[in-house]
Design a protein around this motif. Sequence first.
Motif, short mmCIF file in Angstrom:
data_model
loop_
_atom_site.label_atom_id
_atom_site.label_comp_id
_atom_site.label_asym_id
_atom_site.label_seq_id
_atom_site.Cartn_x
_atom_site.Cartn_y
_atom_site.Cartn_z
N ARG A 275 0.84 -1.21 0.00
CA ARG A 275 0.00 0.00 0.00
C ARG A 275 0.87 1.25 0.00
O ARG A 275 1.82 1.35 0.79
N ARG A 277 1.82 4.67 1.17
CA ARG A 277 1.39 5.33 2.42
C ARG A 277 1.95 6.73 2.59
O ARG A 277 1.67 7.40 3.58
N ASP A 287 4.00 0.32 2.25
CA ASP A 287 3.94 -0.44 3.50
C ASP A 287 5.05 -1.46 3.62
O ASP A 287 5.52 -1.75 4.72
#
Length: 381
Positions: A275, A277, A287
Amino acid sequence: MSMERNDRVEPTESWEAAGPVTRMSVVVIGGGQAGLAAAYYLCRQPGLDFAVLDGGPRIGHVWHRRWDSLRTFTSARYCSLPGLAFPGPPDRYPGKNEIAEYLARYATHFDIPIRLDSRVTAVRRVHDGFEVQVTTGTVIARSLIIATGAFGAPFIPAFGSQLPVGVRQLHSSEYRNPDQIGAGPVLVVGAGNSGIQIARELAGGREVMLSHGRPRPELPQQVLGRDIFWWMSIFGVMTAPVELPLVDALTGSDPVVGNRLQQMAQDCAVHLVGRARGVSGGQVITDDGECLAPATVIWATGYRHDWSWLAPEFLDGSGMPRHAAGVGAVMGSYYLGLYRLKTRGSALLGFVRRDAERIVAHLVDHLDTDMTLVPDQETVD
Ligand SMILES: Cc1cc2nc3c(=O)[nH]c(=O)nc-3n(C[C@H](O)[C@H](O)[C@H](O)COP(=O)(O)OP(=O)(O)OC[C@H]3O[C@@H](n4cnc5c(N)ncnc54)[C@H](O)[C@@H]3O)c2cc1C
């Protein structure tokens, strides 16, 4: 039912009307599939005067604007609105322009009174119904159906603004085809149906990274030679109320249809990353600790609604419309086409009809009621 024609009226004292004022029984806001399905049932009410107001320049403009290679994930069998079968063989997957053309034909076929280039900018309740401010004037209606789409404004995470100016950024709603994308690595953020399809199309000849969060359920397009929506229909998944705990548990996350993320990544040489971020040092941080330096970022990160054009009484504390399965908390107001409005099918072409029929039946009952007896009554909290 008392019927009023589209008479011009003087504005009420409390209201500074913009442009000409028209009075009618029902206004449908939004002329996409949900608004047109509502209009179909409204047309079946003898003598009922209503209009569909749409901010777009032509019917189907939402579909025309989607990316060139887009094919529906519902087969043609599940792309029909009430009363007019989608043309052609039922087991194919129509292109986006076919859907747009079908919607335009639908409006003509049923002689639906639609006003284009008519964006609604404000709605509020008045003693005898609703004041609807439109870019072209003002309408007073006794009742309204809000069908402005399950997908509102494109959403891009705030950290996108921290990317260097040289990194080209676009939302999936702006993506059309690979020719639009310049040289260099592409990062697609979001691995829902849109993100996976766009990454897949861009792969081949260029470096493509696809950032994904929690795994989503994946459904095959076909099972035993039948479209997945056929199976979900016969097992009642598309029409069961989403508030039933079992239905919610079984269908909680929105599935990816017809693509398996890991398989697609392997087949198309798409690099899967975690992900996204944030941004640090001009690079996208994920992530799983990767630092990415794409030349282009495509945000397939969904949509957020802006309901600020509805008066506060229509909205809850988080700014979302107050309604129960489409019946608005403000008496006489209705919603259609919202994601999971009542069922999994509520925002889909082939399934919106049930909500439309139910909502119009409720609305007709409402018009039959003498509203002067219950001017401030609300139907749900
Ligand atoms: C990429 C993508 C692929 C999809 N594929 C499928 C599929 O294969 N099968 C399927 O069944 N569904 C699919 N959907 C879901 C859904 O069918 C579509 O999003 C569909 O366009 C929703 O129809 P709608 O009428 O609810 O809203 P929209 O199509 O968004 O129409 C809303 C209309 O309201 C108008 N409007 C908005 N605000 C105002 C305002 N303030 N005043 C006046 N007019 C306004 C807009 O101009 C627009 O014409 C897909 C969605 C996306 C995003």
